[in-house]
Structures are given as C-alpha cells and as structure tokens.
Motif scaffolding. Structure first.
Motif, PDB file in Angstrom:
ATOM      1  N   ASP A   1       1.074  -1.299   0.025  1.00 25.22           N
ATOM      2  CA  ASP A   1      -0.489  -0.115  -0.233  1.00 25.22           C
ATOM      3  C   ASP A   1       0.458   1.047  -0.003  1.00 25.22           C
ATOM      4  O   ASP A   1       2.065   1.190   0.141  1.00 25.22           O
ATOM      5  N   TYR A   2       0.123   2.691  -0.215  1.00 29.03           N
ATOM      6  CA  TYR A   2       1.174   3.514  -0.460  1.00 29.03           C
ATOM      7  C   TYR A   2       0.931   4.410   1.377  1.00 29.03           C
ATOM      8  O   TYR A   2       0.379   4.945   1.385  1.00 29.03           O
ATOM      9  N   SER A   3       2.253   4.290   1.557  1.00 27.79           N
ATOM     10  CA  SER A   3       2.849   5.550   2.627  1.00 27.79           C
ATOM     11  C   SER A   3       2.255   6.442   2.440  1.00 27.79           C
ATOM     12  O   SER A   3       1.163   6.949   3.796  1.00 27.79           O
ATOM     13  N   LEU A   4       1.613   7.206   2.156  1.00 29.35           N
ATOM     14  CA  LEU A   4       1.993   8.499   2.542  1.00 29.35           C
ATOM     15  C   LEU A   4      -0.019   8.828   2.308  1.00 29.35           C
ATOM     16  O   LEU A   4      -0.385   9.445   3.108  1.00 29.35           O
ATOM     17  N   PHE A   5      -0.782   7.505   1.509  1.00 25.05           N
ATOM     18  CA  PHE A   5      -2.020   7.733   1.944  1.00 25.05           C
ATOM     19  C   PHE A   5      -2.157   7.388   3.616  1.00 25.05           C
ATOM     20  O   PHE A   5      -3.334   7.772   4.524  1.00 25.05           O
ATOM     21  N   SER A   6      -1.497   6.037   4.028  1.00 27.15           N
ATOM     22  CA  SER A   6      -1.424   5.961   4.983  1.00 27.15           C
ATOM     23  C   SER A   6      -1.364   6.833   6.115  1.00 27.15           C
ATOM     24  O   SER A   6      -1.638   7.088   7.021  1.00 27.15           O
ATOM     25  N   ARG A   7      -0.210   7.899   6.383  1.00 28.66           N
ATOM     26  CA  ARG A   7       0.088   8.950   6.676  1.00 28.66           C
ATOM     27  C   ARG A   7      -1.633  10.460   6.925  1.00 28.66           C
ATOM     28  O   ARG A   7      -1.333  10.627   7.634  1.00 28.66           O
ATOM     29  N   LYS A   8      -2.156  10.017   5.551  1.00 25.54           N
ATOM     30  CA  LYS A   8      -2.789  10.896   6.166  1.00 25.54           C
ATOM     31  C   LYS A   8      -3.916  10.331   6.900  1.00 25.54           C
ATOM     32  O   LYS A   8      -4.251  11.393   7.475  1.00 25.54           O
ATOM     33  N   TRP A   9      -3.962   9.437   6.576  1.00 27.18           N
ATOM     34  CA  TRP A   9      -5.788   8.448   7.715  1.00 27.18           C
ATOM     35  C   TRP A   9      -5.077   8.277   8.649  1.00 27.18           C
ATOM     36  O   TRP A   9      -6.247   8.800  10.055  1.00 27.18           O
ATOM     37  N   ILE A  10      -3.740   8.062   9.081  1.00 30.86           N
ATOM     38  CA  ILE A  10      -3.244   7.725  10.559  1.00 30.86           C
ATOM     39  C   ILE A  10      -3.606   9.146  11.423  1.00 30.86           C
ATOM     40  O   ILE A  10      -3.152   9.191  12.678  1.00 30.86           O
ATOM     41  N   ALA A  11      -3.031  10.518  10.815  1.00 33.31           N
ATOM     42  CA  ALA A  11      -2.958  11.198  11.187  1.00 33.31           C
ATOM     43  C   ALA A  11      -4.850  11.833  11.532  1.00 33.31           C
ATOM     44  O   ALA A  11      -4.338  12.884  12.566  1.00 33.31           O
ATOM     45  N   THR A  12      -5.505  11.341  11.281  1.00 36.94           N
ATOM     46  CA  THR A  12      -6.943  11.407  11.800  1.00 36.94           C
ATOM     47  C   THR A  12      -6.728  10.908  13.203  1.00 36.94           C
ATOM     48  O   THR A  12      -8.237  11.058  14.134  1.00 36.94           O
TER      49      THR A  12
END
Length: 262
Positions: free
Chosen positions: A130-141
């Motif tokens: 999976d895409y780490s940049l995408f994960s960072r965005k959602w984990i930030a929430t």
C-alpha cells in the motif's frame, strides 16, 4: 496523474510483465469479517502462494507495530469516559460495532496477520504494497477518531453496519465488469474518492506489485486486500484496472474455494 486515466508508464509496465501478472490472483476481503483470519489461513494453505502482496503500507505496518499497545490503551481509557458520559453500559460500549471497527483499524490487519502466520512455514514472502503517503494522511486522523468526544457521538448513534454476508454479496455484484458505481458499499475511504490521493494510492499499489513480481518472478503470487480494489468501471481507476486483471483471476474470501484451479 488523472484519476480515470491509465498512465502510459503503467501500461508499458503491464505489457513488459504480462507473464508474471498472468499468474496473479486478487483476493478481496471484507476487513471486519470475524471469520477472516481463519478463512485466509485456509485459503493460503490450499493455494500455497510463494508471494503474498498485502494491502498495508510499510509506514502503516511500522506505526502499528510501534504504537499498537498505546493506541489500544488510549481507546480503552477514552471509551470508559465516553460510556460514562453517554450513560451506556461499558460492556455495550465495547461491543458497539463502530467501536469494534476502530479497534480493527488500529490493529494489524487480519490480511497481514494471516500472511505473516503462513509465511512462517517458509513457503512464501510477504510484501506490504500500500501507499505510505495515503496511510500517513489517515493515521493522522486517529487522535480525533479515538477522542472521548468522537466515541461519545458513536455510542449515541445507531449503528449502520451491514452484515458481513450482505457486504460480500454486494461486493460480488460490484466486481462484475463495468458494474455501476452506485452499488458500491460506501465506506469512509470510498466517500473520499474525489481526493486525488485515492487514485495515487491505486497507482502506487499497482506499480509496487509489478516491481515485486518483476524482482522475484513468483509462480503463485496472491494479493490480499479490501474488495473495492477488485472492482472495475467506477469513477476511480482501481488496482484491478491498472493491472488489467481479468475477472477470472478475482475472488472474494467467503467464496475463495473456487480459486483453486489456476
């Protein structure tokens, strides 16, 4: 990159790796399937893949491994507070479907746990794609997701969770070629399809899978991930669209026994 278009780069990569991709099976899951881990282990034991590609980013894997205990302690502490404020018995609060979904989200996904468990046999490698940049965005929430205020709101609202069998049936209809996007089961992520990062995520996963297949040339590669990535014909190009995987190579976990004849 245009959300609906297939970039020339990936079209070329697909052509160059046609043989490797022809052996790839896509297995779609419902992430909160209570039988998911058991079903996945049975599937892996039956199929005996030598390469397992998982819908999990390297960042999300590292983050969960490092912070999982803290995240669960925070959820428990804040849920006690929210339950008291909402006048909901604590045992009911813990059993609330929305709370269960949060608990699943902050834990290692069943797909990765099953793959890692199977990999201990030495028969397969496991690759988070999976895409780490995408994960960072959602984990930030997640701090807001785990907050007493949000938990209180969830506890005071009726759950809209559908049964697992209903979701699998809906997934089966959605996976038919050119299925209407209107029948897609809406999740938080699917409501975010207008976000360009969603399309970037699908593209990144496809390129990562091609890279792994090119590097190792596995005989029996399998992708494990949410069923939405196996749909086609929607407003956002999916993993299946990018890789050009035929419907005959796409399966759902609850009916994965039909995948045995490669």
């Amino acid at each position: 990159m245009k959300a609906r278009g297939i970039p020339l780069r990936i079209l070329q990569s697909v052509r160059e790796n046609k043989e490797n991709l022809s052996r790839l099976i896509l297995l779609g899951t419902v992430h909160n399937d209570p039988q998911g881990f058991k079903r996945l282990r049975e599937f892996l034991e039956r199929e005996k893949p030598d390469c397992i590609l998982v819908e999990l980013s390297p960042y999300a894997l590292r983050y969960r491994l490092r912070h999982q205990r803290y995240l669960h302690k925070t959820l428990t502490r804040n849920l006690r507070s929210a339950a008291a404020e909402s006048n909901v018995p604590l045992i009911e609060a813990f059993q609330h479907p929305e709370v269960a979904a949060i608990r699943r989200q902050i834990s290692l996904p069943m797909e990765y746990r099953a793959a890692a468990s199977y990999a201990q046999t030495g028969l397969s490698g496991v690759f988070p794609v999976d895409y780490s940049l995408f994960s960072r965005k959602w984990i930030a929430t997640w701090p807001e997701l785990l907050s007493p205020r949000n938990l209180c709101i969830l506890l005071t609202q009726p759950s809209t969770t559908r049964s697992i069998s209903t979701i699998y049936d809906l997934a089966a209809r959605s996976m038919k070629k050119n299925a209407s996007p209107s029948i897609f089961y809406e999740t938080t992520f699917q409501k975010s399809e207008k976000d360009p990062l969603w399309a970037e995520r699908e593209y990144h996963m496809a390129m990562r899978i091609i890279h792994v297949l090119r590097a190792f040339s596995p005989k029996n590669p399998v992708y494990l991930g949410g069923w939405w990535h196996l749909t086609s014909g929607g407003p956002t190009s999916t993993l299946r669209d990018f890789l050009g995987v035929e419907p005959s190579k796409c399966f759902l976990l609850d009916r994965s026994h039909i995948a045995t004849n490669r």
